[in-house]
Design an enzyme around this catalytic site. Structure first.
Site, PDB file in Angstrom:
ATOM      1  N   GLN A 128       0.848  -1.195   0.000  1.00 44.59           N
ATOM      2  CA  GLN A 128       0.000   0.000   0.000  1.00 44.59           C
ATOM      3  C   GLN A 128       0.886   1.248   0.000  1.00 44.59           C
ATOM      4  OE1 GLN A 128      -2.395   1.653   3.398  1.00 44.59           O
ATOM      5  NE2 GLN A 128      -4.108   0.932   2.153  1.00 44.59           N
ATOM      6  N   HIS A 181      -3.333   4.481  -1.429  1.00 47.71           N
ATOM      7  CA  HIS A 181      -4.267   4.778  -0.345  1.00 47.71           C
ATOM      8  C   HIS A 181      -4.960   6.110  -0.625  1.00 47.71           C
ATOM      9  CE1 HIS A 181      -6.166   4.642   3.417  1.00 47.71           C
ATOM     10  NE2 HIS A 181      -5.183   4.208   4.184  1.00 47.71           N
ATOM     11  N   HIS A 205      -9.707   7.432   4.128  1.00 49.16           N
ATOM     12  CA  HIS A 205      -9.480   7.685   5.557  1.00 49.16           C
ATOM     13  C   HIS A 205      -8.914   9.063   5.912  1.00 49.16           C
ATOM     14  CE1 HIS A 205      -9.140   3.029   6.078  1.00 49.16           C
ATOM     15  NE2 HIS A 205     -10.325   3.430   5.647  1.00 49.16           N
ATOM     16  N   TYR A 227      -6.669  10.770   4.415  1.00 52.29           N
ATOM     17  CA  TYR A 227      -5.295  11.002   4.002  1.00 52.29           C
ATOM     18  C   TYR A 227      -5.303  11.893   2.751  1.00 52.29           C
ATOM     19  CZ  TYR A 227      -4.305   7.434   7.467  1.00 52.29           C
ATOM     20  OH  TYR A 227      -4.233   6.731   8.642  1.00 52.29           O
ATOM     21  N   ARG A 240      -7.516   2.372  -2.813  1.00 49.15           N
ATOM     22  CA  ARG A 240      -8.444   2.228  -1.690  1.00 49.15           C
ATOM     23  C   ARG A 240      -9.190   3.540  -1.479  1.00 49.15           C
ATOM     24  NH1 ARG A 240      -7.655   0.321   4.713  1.00 49.15           N
ATOM     25  NH2 ARG A 240      -9.153  -1.371   4.482  1.00 49.15           N
ATOM     26  N   GLY A 261      -9.218  -7.146   8.389  1.00 49.05           N
ATOM     27  CA  GLY A 261      -8.124  -6.469   9.059  1.00 49.05           C
ATOM     28  C   GLY A 261      -7.808  -7.095  10.405  1.00 49.05           C
TER      29      GLY A 261
END
Length: 373
Positions: free
Chosen positions: A106, A185, A188, A190, A237, A326
């Site tokens: 990732q 990624h 979330h 980011y 993602r 996860g």
């Protein structure tokens, strides 16, 4: 309904030059564990052992790996931007492949979710918007723990171009390190997520304003990485149902995601990975999943507090091709076999949470496989 078994094989990249055959549709989701060797945040033998223990997953996605120093927001996380990182990760890819598994790395840029004490400079983001947030970093009294993030500065066009180049180079480094592919990624809260959301993107240039502009950074980066290593080795993602920042639902994030998926179709990516049901979130409706499938027929992965039963239901309905787990993988290195044999799962409990970030073998590589009586 599709009757697709969790344990049936699946092929990534059928439209590309190379394909990756997965032994099953059960994926180990990315989870930050902060176990690198210092200095330099170098992947090590302990990490190789950890991932190899879990290689019966159809696919492993590693913990987030920063693509540059400024991309870093959590201490002790493994990079992918120096030769030492490449050499360190080779230990993991070799171990996983020897155990019969497949592994994507990732690629990570945390954006504003950082602090200069971690990244070495002021964090960067779509806009200079600070929200209350904590990340894993050095404590004033010594050691590591959760620290408040620092206000970011807005990225210049030069910063954006440099970041895209960083992702391309990191992807090339990942292939050199032996990975089967990369996952960018974009979830979330980011970097890419903050560009896509209205509250965190207050730009007035070509990367801000309307939906088309706010998804541009992610799409351009995906295309650049796909051009560099092949779309069949690239995934992304996203988390349109997870509330980030000010915790206010974004009225345009779901339409933006549908529009972005339509533009991703020609890239023939390995998969799009939806992260759901974590932190504060909105429930995902069947209507949304059907909208996704109406514009996106390439592989879809879903993660977010799934059980064996709920994961199988997503496959049966055709809403997902792959399902990721996860925290069950923290304490169940043999998760696939436990599912297959209907063996009980080792619980992810309070003790496991204490060893999630940082430390050594304890709570990391010392979880045993199930012993049938």
């Amino acid at each position: 309904m599709n009757q697709v078994d969790l344990f049936s094989p699946f092929t990534l990249g059928e439209h590309g030059k190379h394909n990756t055959v997965l032994n099953n549709r059960i994926v180990m989701a990315p989870m930050t564990r902060s176990r690198t060797t210092q200095p330099g945040d170098v992947p090590n033998d302990m990490m190789a052992k950890y991932y190899a223990q879990r290689a019966t997953a159809g696919l492993i996605i590693t913990e987030g790996s920063p693509v540059s120093a400024v991309a870093r927001g959590y201490s002790l996380t493994p990079g992918i931007y120096t030769q030492a990182h490449i050499d360190g990760w080779k230990k993991t890819t070799d171990a996983v492949h020897k155990a019969g598994g497949k592994i994507f790395i990732q690629l990570w840029h945390v954006g504003r979710r950082s602090h200069s004490i971690i990244a070495g400079e002021q964090p960067v983001a779509a806009s200079a918007v600070k929200v209350a947030d904590k990340v894993y970093g050095p404590l004033p009294e010594g050691g590591f723990g959760m620290i408040e993030t620092e206000a970011p500065r807005a990225m210049s066009l030069e910063d954006i171009a440099q970041t895209q180049a960083d992702f391309v180079q990191a992807a090339k480094n990942a292939i050199e390190a032996g990975f089967d592919g990369v996952e960018i990624h974009g979830a979330h809260g980011y970097l890419f997520d903050t560009f896509m959301r209205q509250a965190s993107n207050q730009r007035t240039d070509q990367y801000g304003g309307n939906i088309e502009n706010r998804m541009r950074f992610m799409l351009e980066t995906l295309q650049a990485v796909a051009d560099a290593i092949g779309g069949e080795k690239v995934a992304v993602r996203v988390s349109p149902h997870v509330l980030e920042g000010d915790k206010t639902p974004d009225t345009e994030i779901k339409p933006l995601m549908i529009a972005a998926l339509a533009k991703m179709m020609p890239m023939n990516l390995a998969y799009v990975h939806f992260s759901e049901n974590i932190s504060e979130f909105e429930p995902v409706t069947d209507e949304f999943r059907q909208q996704v499938r109406s514009v996106y027929s390439n592989p879809i992965m879903v993660a977010g507090k799934l059980t064996q039963h709920s994961a199988q239901a997503l496959l049966n309905k055709g809403y997902a091709d792959l399902v990721a787990f996860g925290t069950p993988y923290v304490s169940n290195p043999d998760l696939v076999e436990r599912f297959k044999q209907n063996w009980p799962l080792a619980e992810f409990d309070a003790d496991a949470r204490l060893t999630l970030y940082g430390g050594g073998e304890a709570g990391y590589t010392d979880y045993p496989a199930y012993q049938a009586s």
